[in-house]
Design an enzyme around this catalytic site. Sequence first.
Site, PDB file in Angstrom:
ATOM      1  N   HIS A 117      -8.757  -0.324   3.085  1.00 22.21           N
ATOM      2  CA  HIS A 117      -8.502  -1.763   3.146  1.00 22.21           C
ATOM      3  C   HIS A 117      -9.812  -2.553   3.106  1.00 22.21           C
ATOM      4  CE1 HIS A 117      -4.257  -1.422   3.761  1.00 22.21           C
ATOM      5  NE2 HIS A 117      -4.303  -1.016   5.009  1.00 22.21           N
TER       6      HIS A 117
ATOM      7  N   THR B 227       0.810  -1.216   0.000  1.00 22.45           N
ATOM      8  CA  THR B 227       0.000   0.000   0.000  1.00 22.45           C
ATOM      9  C   THR B 227       0.844   1.268   0.000  1.00 22.45           C
ATOM     10  OG1 THR B 227      -1.485  -1.271   1.437  1.00 22.45           O
ATOM     11  CG2 THR B 227      -2.016   1.052   1.077  1.00 22.45           C
TER      12      THR B 227
ATOM     13  N   LYS C 293      11.682  -4.390   4.371  1.00 20.44           N
ATOM     14  CA  LYS C 293      12.442  -4.951   3.255  1.00 20.44           C
ATOM     15  C   LYS C 293      11.714  -4.826   1.921  1.00 20.44           C
ATOM     16  CE  LYS C 293      15.281  -8.492   5.524  1.00 20.44           C
ATOM     17  NZ  LYS C 293      15.582  -9.953   5.546  1.00 20.44           N
TER      18      LYS C 293
END
Length: 326
Positions: free
Chosen positions: A138, A75, A293
Amino acid sequence: MDETKIPKKLQSDDEENISLISSLPFDVDFDSTKLFKYQGCWYDDKTLQGVLNFQRGFEPQDTDIIIASFPKSGTTWLKALTVALLERSKQKHSSDDHPLLLDNPHGLVPFLELRLFTETSKPDLTSISSSPRLFSTHVAFQTLREALKNSPCKIVYVWRNVKDVLVSFWYFNSAKLKIEEERSILDSMFESFCRGVINYGPSWEHVLNYWRASLEDSKNVLFLKYEELKTEPRVQLKRLAEFLDCPFTVEEEERGSVEEILDLCSLRNLKNLEINKTGKTLRGADHKIFFRKGEVGDSKNHLTPEMEKIIDMITEEKFEGSDLKF
């Protein structure tokens, strides 16, 4: 459990919401948070308050752009890319007052149910004066569709391998609570994910419903895969630009505008921006916890082969008959 017993923090909230929530099926997730099932999805009480307010009171404009996703599916990155695409006609990417240098992507593209509609169904949105307006959510597609009231606004959905979503959520939850990443918590989350009893879950149905919507209305619903954004970012960014009616010109491509946006919005760059190293969201979360990451397949470093096998089996069953594959 008593289905009519509503947590005290809702007692002063809208009576209509309280009445509805008290009638819904409920369960508990990995950390014993009570979740309520609404229109096929699970929500904690506070999130559901925002969902109901948003669904009841949102007044869409046909030019609105909604960025949708299941949590921890890319997102933040998609928000940054969208902002950069729409801003490129106003200023250079290297400009010192570029929005992405001044605010976190979640501040620039606010969540409807988690920020704007948390307390009321009629928030003051006059401060969002840009056109098109940018929002994010969401919520499940069936819930969003009802809130949009047949408006032809654009919806961009990003999905990601649920195994990486699970691991990302584990890290995010630990960072948000400022606790160590405990293996026992991941194991509990895994069980909740597989049952589908997780905030905004089940994840598989969440993905499937947006995918079907993109097939039925490709003009207004774009379905992006996180892994493809990673492996072919140039192709996917141009695809996003076309969908948002702001395609790159030949001149822009020749002078490297596509690459400039990808560099500006790279995890490496966003992570190192001062605003994302030190700032906080309006809800008090550190900006830095939204950047870890972003790697494809990192779940292999954390899930056991048996856990991966179980998720793969569920995925195969849920996605049977569709073209979707992780």
